[in-house]
Scaffold this motif. Structure first.
Motif, PDB file in Angstrom:
ATOM      1  N   UNK A  87      21.258  45.890  -3.439  1.00  0.00           N
ATOM      2  CA  UNK A  87      22.408  46.030  -2.544  1.00  0.00           C
ATOM      3  C   UNK A  87      23.092  47.378  -2.683  1.00  0.00           C
ATOM      4  N   UNK A  88      22.811  48.111  -3.765  1.00  0.00           N
ATOM      5  CA  UNK A  88      23.225  49.510  -3.801  1.00  0.00           C
ATOM      6  C   UNK A  88      22.524  50.279  -2.694  1.00  0.00           C
ATOM      7  N   UNK A  89      21.232  50.006  -2.517  1.00  0.00           N
ATOM      8  CA  UNK A  89      20.482  50.609  -1.408  1.00  0.00           C
ATOM      9  C   UNK A  89      21.051  50.128  -0.065  1.00  0.00           C
ATOM     10  N   UNK A  90      21.215  48.821   0.054  1.00  0.00           N
ATOM     11  CA  UNK A  90      21.704  48.247   1.306  1.00  0.00           C
ATOM     12  C   UNK A  90      23.080  48.797   1.672  1.00  0.00           C
ATOM     13  N   UNK A  91      23.973  48.872   0.674  1.00  0.00           N
ATOM     14  CA  UNK A  91      25.320  49.397   0.917  1.00  0.00           C
ATOM     15  C   UNK A  91      25.272  50.822   1.459  1.00  0.00           C
ATOM     16  N   UNK A  92      24.427  51.633   0.862  1.00  0.00           N
ATOM     17  CA  UNK A  92      24.371  53.030   1.277  1.00  0.00           C
ATOM     18  C   UNK A  92      23.767  53.185   2.669  1.00  0.00           C
ATOM     19  N   UNK A  93      22.746  52.407   2.964  1.00  0.00           N
ATOM     20  CA  UNK A  93      22.167  52.468   4.303  1.00  0.00           C
ATOM     21  C   UNK A  93      23.124  51.903   5.352  1.00  0.00           C
ATOM     22  N   UNK A  94      23.841  50.834   4.987  1.00  0.00           N
ATOM     23  CA  UNK A  94      24.823  50.278   5.927  1.00  0.00           C
ATOM     24  C   UNK A  94      25.923  51.293   6.211  1.00  0.00           C
ATOM     25  N   UNK A  95      26.350  52.016   5.187  1.00  0.00           N
ATOM     26  CA  UNK A  95      27.392  53.017   5.397  1.00  0.00           C
ATOM     27  C   UNK A  95      26.886  54.194   6.224  1.00  0.00           C
ATOM     28  N   UNK A  96      25.680  54.670   5.923  1.00  0.00           N
ATOM     29  CA  UNK A  96      25.132  55.820   6.649  1.00  0.00           C
ATOM     30  C   UNK A  96      24.862  55.468   8.119  1.00  0.00           C
ATOM     31  N   UNK A  99      32.830  47.551  -4.493  1.00  0.00           N
ATOM     32  CA  UNK A  99      32.901  48.787  -5.289  1.00  0.00           C
ATOM     33  C   UNK A  99      32.254  49.953  -4.562  1.00  0.00           C
ATOM     34  N   UNK A 100      31.230  49.662  -3.764  1.00  0.00           N
ATOM     35  CA  UNK A 100      30.532  50.712  -3.015  1.00  0.00           C
ATOM     36  C   UNK A 100      31.136  50.967  -1.629  1.00  0.00           C
ATOM     37  N   UNK A 101      32.212  50.270  -1.302  1.00  0.00           N
ATOM     38  CA  UNK A 101      32.891  50.503  -0.026  1.00  0.00           C
ATOM     39  C   UNK A 101      32.062  50.111   1.175  1.00  0.00           C
ATOM     40  N   UNK A 102      31.249  49.056   1.037  1.00  0.00           N
ATOM     41  CA  UNK A 102      30.376  48.653   2.148  1.00  0.00           C
ATOM     42  C   UNK A 102      31.011  47.529   2.962  1.00  0.00           C
ATOM     43  N   UNK A 103      31.562  47.879   4.108  1.00  0.00           N
ATOM     44  CA  UNK A 103      32.202  46.886   4.967  1.00  0.00           C
ATOM     45  C   UNK A 103      31.222  45.801   5.389  1.00  0.00           C
ATOM     46  N   UNK A 104      30.024  46.205   5.826  1.00  0.00           N
ATOM     47  CA  UNK A 104      29.083  45.203   6.341  1.00  0.00           C
ATOM     48  C   UNK A 104      28.779  44.142   5.287  1.00  0.00           C
ATOM     49  N   UNK A 105      28.411  44.569   4.091  1.00  0.00           N
ATOM     50  CA  UNK A 105      27.979  43.597   3.083  1.00  0.00           C
ATOM     51  C   UNK A 105      29.139  42.760   2.558  1.00  0.00           C
ATOM     52  N   UNK A 106      30.327  43.342   2.453  1.00  0.00           N
ATOM     53  CA  UNK A 106      31.481  42.553   2.030  1.00  0.00           C
ATOM     54  C   UNK A 106      31.772  41.466   3.053  1.00  0.00           C
ATOM     55  N   UNK A 107      31.745  41.815   4.323  1.00  0.00           N
ATOM     56  CA  UNK A 107      32.058  40.835   5.367  1.00  0.00           C
ATOM     57  C   UNK A 107      30.952  39.786   5.510  1.00  0.00           C
ATOM     58  N   UNK A 108      29.709  40.245   5.610  1.00  0.00           N
ATOM     59  CA  UNK A 108      28.602  39.316   5.841  1.00  0.00           C
ATOM     60  C   UNK A 108      28.349  38.421   4.628  1.00  0.00           C
TER      61      UNK A 108
END
Length: 199
Positions: A168-177, A83-92
């Motif tokens: 993971x909202x935090x993680x998603x945003x940091x991974x994207x940035x 939902x947050x568009x985080x490639x890293x977390x979806x894949x990992x």
């Protein structure tokens, strides 16, 4: 072609504080490689320690026989990261989820549309709560807790679901940035059976 794993400087193991270096080496020994999130977050050692302390408190906590399983915790991560568009977390975390659930399809289903995933009604209720925390936490009401209870989830479980979603909202945003790149190893994990050792 080699792609950078982060927009920010990535420290070498030799330049890291001893405790962080040891944590990364322990992960490498267990996984066979170093997930890029560890190297990316090591750019700021104090924040690395804080993030992984909360991560471990949530994900490694024993929730008992009626609480969240390891697989269900990963379901929350994959669905909300999608939902947050985080490639890293979806894949990992999709890789970890496939392994825990022994299901090569589940991560793709949850990252795209959890309502069409091959999961139980209890797990759907869990993810409905997680997705509301993810996208509209200000609108969570007692009715959302009641909906969880109808499926056997406790208020302590609701805290766990919210905590994992928030972290993971935090993680998603940091991974994207940071433009954190998933390790190539994650893509095939849990999709095909491991080769059996030759006799």
């Amino acid at each position: 072609m080699t792609f950078p794993i982060s927009r920010f400087p990535v420290p070498t193991l030799e330049n890291l504080p001893d405790d962080i270096r040891q944590k990364i080496l322990d992960v490498q020994q267990k996984a066979g490689f170093v997930p890029n999130v560890f190297l990316t977050f090591a750019h700021r050692p104090a924040e690395f320690r804080a993030f992984f302390a909360y991560h471990d408190a949530l994900l490694l906590r024993d929730t008992g026989p009626d609480g969240l399983t390891k697989g269900e915790k990963e379901m929350i991560i994959v669905a909300t990261s999608g939902a947050n568009g985080c490639l890293y977390c979806v894949v990992a975390h999709g890789a970890i989820l496939r392994i825990y659930e022994k299901n090569p399809r589940i991560a793709d289903q949850l990252a795209t549309n959890y309502l069409k995933a091959d999961i139980t009604p209890r797990q759907t209720a869990m993810l409905s709560f997680a997705m509301k925390v993810c996208s509209a936490s200000h609108a969570v009401t007692d009715a959302d807790f009641a909906a969880l209870r109808e499926h056997g989830w406790s208020d302590e479980d609701a805290w766990d679901i919210a905590g994992i979603t928030a972290l993971f909202g935090l993680s998603n945003r940091m991974a994207n940035v940071t433009s954190m790149r998933p390790n190539d190893e994650f893509y095939l994990m849990g999709r095909v059976p491991k080769d059996k050792p030759k006799a």
